[in-house]
Write a protein that holds these residues in place. Structure first.
Motif, mmCIF file in Angstrom:
data_model
loop_
_atom_site.group_PDB
_atom_site.id
_atom_site.type_symbol
_atom_site.label_atom_id
_atom_site.label_comp_id
_atom_site.label_asym_id
_atom_site.label_seq_id
_atom_site.Cartn_x
_atom_site.Cartn_y
_atom_site.Cartn_z
ATOM 1 N N ASP A 32 0.871 -1.176 0.000
ATOM 2 C CA ASP A 32 0.000 0.000 0.000
ATOM 3 C C ASP A 32 0.911 1.229 0.000
ATOM 4 O OD1 ASP A 32 -1.842 2.008 0.324
ATOM 5 O OD2 ASP A 32 -2.661 1.293 2.229
ATOM 6 N N TYR A 33 1.536 1.492 -1.128
ATOM 7 C CA TYR A 33 2.531 2.554 -1.219
ATOM 8 C C TYR A 33 1.913 3.944 -1.035
ATOM 9 C CZ TYR A 33 5.086 -1.368 -3.225
ATOM 10 O OH TYR A 33 5.658 -2.596 -3.421
ATOM 11 N N ALA A 34 0.708 4.122 -1.549
ATOM 12 C CA ALA A 34 0.035 5.419 -1.402
ATOM 13 C C ALA A 34 -0.260 5.697 0.068
ATOM 14 C CB ALA A 34 -1.251 5.442 -2.223
ATOM 15 N N GLY A 35 -0.730 4.660 0.781
ATOM 16 C CA GLY A 35 -1.020 4.819 2.203
ATOM 17 C C GLY A 35 0.237 5.091 3.005
ATOM 18 N N ALA A 36 1.310 4.386 2.679
ATOM 19 C CA ALA A 36 2.583 4.589 3.376
ATOM 20 C C ALA A 36 3.110 5.994 3.143
ATOM 21 C CB ALA A 36 3.609 3.560 2.906
ATOM 22 N N LEU A 37 3.012 6.454 1.889
ATOM 23 C CA LEU A 37 3.492 7.801 1.564
ATOM 24 C C LEU A 37 2.646 8.866 2.255
ATOM 25 C CD1 LEU A 37 5.396 9.626 -0.028
ATOM 26 C CD2 LEU A 37 3.797 9.476 -1.958
ATOM 27 N N ARG A 38 1.352 8.642 2.309
ATOM 28 C CA ARG A 38 0.455 9.602 2.941
ATOM 29 C C ARG A 38 0.777 9.735 4.442
ATOM 30 N NH1 ARG A 38 -3.615 7.884 0.678
ATOM 31 N NH2 ARG A 38 -4.255 6.311 2.197
ATOM 32 N N LEU A 39 0.968 8.606 5.102
ATOM 33 C CA LEU A 39 1.279 8.631 6.531
ATOM 34 C C LEU A 39 2.649 9.259 6.775
ATOM 35 C CD1 LEU A 39 0.601 7.939 9.428
ATOM 36 C CD2 LEU A 39 1.407 5.602 9.012
ATOM 37 N N ALA A 40 3.643 8.866 5.979
ATOM 38 C CA ALA A 40 5.001 9.389 6.168
ATOM 39 C C ALA A 40 5.080 10.881 5.874
ATOM 40 C CB ALA A 40 5.978 8.620 5.277
ATOM 41 N N SER A 41 4.323 11.334 4.873
ATOM 42 C CA SER A 41 4.387 12.736 4.473
ATOM 43 C C SER A 41 3.761 13.664 5.500
ATOM 44 C CB SER A 41 3.689 12.927 3.126
ATOM 45 O OG SER A 41 4.333 12.165 2.116
ATOM 46 N N ASN A 42 2.915 13.125 6.355
ATOM 47 C CA ASN A 42 2.249 13.936 7.372
ATOM 48 C C ASN A 42 3.121 14.182 8.597
ATOM 49 O OD1 ASN A 42 -0.136 14.321 5.980
ATOM 50 N ND2 ASN A 42 -1.062 12.440 6.756
ATOM 51 N N LEU A 43 4.297 13.554 8.637
ATOM 52 C CA LEU A 43 5.158 13.660 9.809
ATOM 53 C C LEU A 43 6.267 14.670 9.569
ATOM 54 C CD1 LEU A 43 5.556 9.850 10.592
ATOM 55 C CD2 LEU A 43 3.862 11.444 11.514
ATOM 56 N N ASN A 44 6.568 15.413 10.606
ATOM 57 C CA ASN A 44 7.682 16.358 10.558
ATOM 58 C C ASN A 44 8.811 15.780 11.399
ATOM 59 O OD1 ASN A 44 9.316 18.586 10.256
ATOM 60 N ND2 ASN A 44 8.237 19.822 11.767
ATOM 61 N N ILE A 45 9.728 15.061 10.769
ATOM 62 C CA ILE A 45 10.772 14.323 11.476
ATOM 63 C C ILE A 45 12.113 15.014 11.295
ATOM 64 C CG2 ILE A 45 11.945 12.113 11.754
ATOM 65 C CD1 ILE A 45 9.045 11.987 12.484
ATOM 66 N N ASP A 46 12.803 15.251 12.392
ATOM 67 C CA ASP A 46 14.123 15.872 12.344
ATOM 68 C C ASP A 46 15.081 14.994 11.536
ATOM 69 O OD1 ASP A 46 16.974 16.374 13.492
ATOM 70 O OD2 ASP A 46 15.789 18.093 14.170
ATOM 71 N N GLU A 47 16.039 15.623 10.873
ATOM 72 C CA GLU A 47 16.959 14.891 10.001
ATOM 73 C C GLU A 47 17.825 13.889 10.746
ATOM 74 O OE1 GLU A 47 20.588 18.192 9.942
ATOM 75 O OE2 GLU A 47 19.340 17.884 8.173
ATOM 76 N N LYS A 48 17.975 14.049 12.077
ATOM 77 C CA LYS A 48 18.810 13.095 12.817
ATOM 78 C C LYS A 48 18.181 11.703 12.866
ATOM 79 C CE LYS A 48 18.834 15.298 16.785
ATOM 80 N NZ LYS A 48 17.864 16.383 16.594
ATOM 81 N N TYR A 49 16.861 11.624 12.657
ATOM 82 C CA TYR A 49 16.199 10.320 12.602
ATOM 83 C C TYR A 49 16.258 9.827 11.160
ATOM 84 C CZ TYR A 49 14.545 11.622 17.229
ATOM 85 O OH TYR A 49 14.480 11.996 18.549
ATOM 86 N N TYR A 50 17.463 9.478 10.753
ATOM 87 C CA TYR A 50 17.712 9.190 9.341
ATOM 88 C C TYR A 50 16.906 8.008 8.834
ATOM 89 C CZ TYR A 50 20.637 5.415 11.138
ATOM 90 O OH TYR A 50 21.071 4.291 11.785
ATOM 91 N N PHE A 51 16.589 7.067 9.729
ATOM 92 C CA PHE A 51 15.884 5.865 9.300
ATOM 93 C C PHE A 51 14.522 6.221 8.702
ATOM 94 C CE2 PHE A 51 13.261 2.014 10.315
ATOM 95 C CZ PHE A 51 13.890 1.171 9.420
ATOM 96 N N MET A 52 13.847 7.220 9.279
ATOM 97 C CA MET A 52 12.549 7.625 8.752
ATOM 98 C C MET A 52 12.689 8.194 7.344
ATOM 99 S SD MET A 52 10.280 6.837 10.988
ATOM 100 C CE MET A 52 8.857 7.798 10.504
ATOM 101 N N HIS A 53 13.785 8.879 7.090
ATOM 102 C CA HIS A 53 14.006 9.445 5.759
ATOM 103 C C HIS A 53 14.385 8.348 4.752
ATOM 104 C CE1 HIS A 53 13.621 13.557 7.200
ATOM 105 N NE2 HIS A 53 14.317 13.179 8.255
ATOM 106 N N VAL A 54 15.060 7.306 5.245
ATOM 107 C CA VAL A 54 15.347 6.143 4.389
ATOM 108 C C VAL A 54 14.050 5.466 3.987
ATOM 109 C CG1 VAL A 54 16.396 3.835 4.343
ATOM 110 C CG2 VAL A 54 17.660 5.760 5.343
ATOM 111 N N ILE A 55 13.114 5.335 4.947
ATOM 112 C CA ILE A 55 11.814 4.739 4.657
ATOM 113 C C ILE A 55 11.074 5.548 3.588
ATOM 114 C CG2 ILE A 55 9.532 4.206 5.603
ATOM 115 C CD1 ILE A 55 10.868 3.623 8.268
#
Length: 276
Positions: free
Chosen positions: A247-270
């Motif tokens: 469910d790539y659209a759902g994953a992108l929608r959830l991830a895009s709604n988060l404001n994650i600091d760059e130090k949490y690199y794993f979230m940006h890898v996801i």
């Protein structure tokens, strides 16, 4: 602190109004209402659910008391307790500028108060994080991880029923690749403090990245249903689950709604994987 609670029932619904204030100043820190229906369960179960909700709001790492304690103890070097308060706060932001200062004050704390379990537990985490955060040289990793484990063991020796101490021991064991011991320590932390979803969240995240997807996702889901945590640790697995289910659209929608600091690199890898 003073916790005032008033509760009444009406048509199988429990309504609880509670207020938390400082004992000395009388300053009101929070005033809330929790409502729990007992239609499909006993009134005792409703009381338990509300009691756990109040306890989490008041006492968890991001809870009302811990936030207020950081305001009351602005100088981390004042005493051991102040240092631990700031060390717990550090876990929520992982500020690079704070790492060395937190370690320094914790080393003083355990030297001055050697029977302070929380200080040993937090120093164990900070010690381990120097390897994980690349603050130390790679050739020092074995020695430093063993020292971190010894610190966690000391925290448990002092306070065998401390969920924090067992949770930190679990974290160190995971970093060492001792996965069976890591899981036992993590489940012990949950057993000791079942009302907090934080330990479920920590264990669930790690089981998931080990490939035990269903177990990990279930623990994370249960933790997130109880309370809101830092998005970097609470949303990674739900996003990965959507990705794993294609469910790539759902994953992108959830991830895009988060404001994650760059130090949490794993979230940006996801996020990169989803977009790729």
């Amino acid at each position: 602190y003073v916790l005032d609670i008033a509760a009444d029932t009406e048509e199988r619904t429990l309504r609880c109004q509670w207020m938390l204030s400082e004992h000395r100043s009388g300053l009101i820190l929070a005033s809330r209402e929790d409502i729990e229906s007992a239609e499909t369960s006993s009134m005792m179960a409703a009381e338990k659910a509300i009691g756990e909700a109040v306890a989490r709001a008041v006492g968890q790492r991001w809870g009302i008391i811990n936030v207020n304690e950081r305001k009351l103890h602005p100088d981390k070097h004042r005493d051991a307790y102040s240092c631990v308060v700031h060390a717990v706060s550090y876990l929520t932001n992982l500020d690079d500028a704070e790492q060395k200062d937190i370690r320094k004050c914790l080393e003083v704390a355990v030297r001055e108060e050697p029977f302070y379990s929380d200080a040993w537990a937090m120093l164990s985490y900070i010690h381990m994080n120097e390897i994980r955060g690349l603050y130390a040289r790679p050739d020092e990793s074995g020695r430093m991880l063993q020292e971190a484990l010894d610190m966690a063991d000391e925290a448990i020796r002092i306070a065998p029923h401390s969920a924090l101490a067992h949770s930190m021991r679990s974290t160190v064991l995971f970093a060492m690749g001792k996965f069976e011991e890591f899981e036992r320590a993590g489940r012990r932390a949950i057993t000791l403090n079942p009302g907090s979803g934080e330990h479920q969240l920590t264990l669930g995240n790690r089981l998931y990245v080990m490939g035990r997807y269903d177990e990990g996702a279930e623990l994370v889901q249960r933790a997130n249903a109880r309370e809101h945590y830092h998005p970097a640790i609470s949303y990674g697995v739900p996003i990965l689950e959507l990705y794993r289910q294609r469910d790539y659209a759902g994953a992108l929608r959830l991830a895009s709604n988060l404001n994650i600091d760059e130090k949490y690199y794993f979230m940006h890898v996801i996020l990169a994987a989803i977009c790729g």
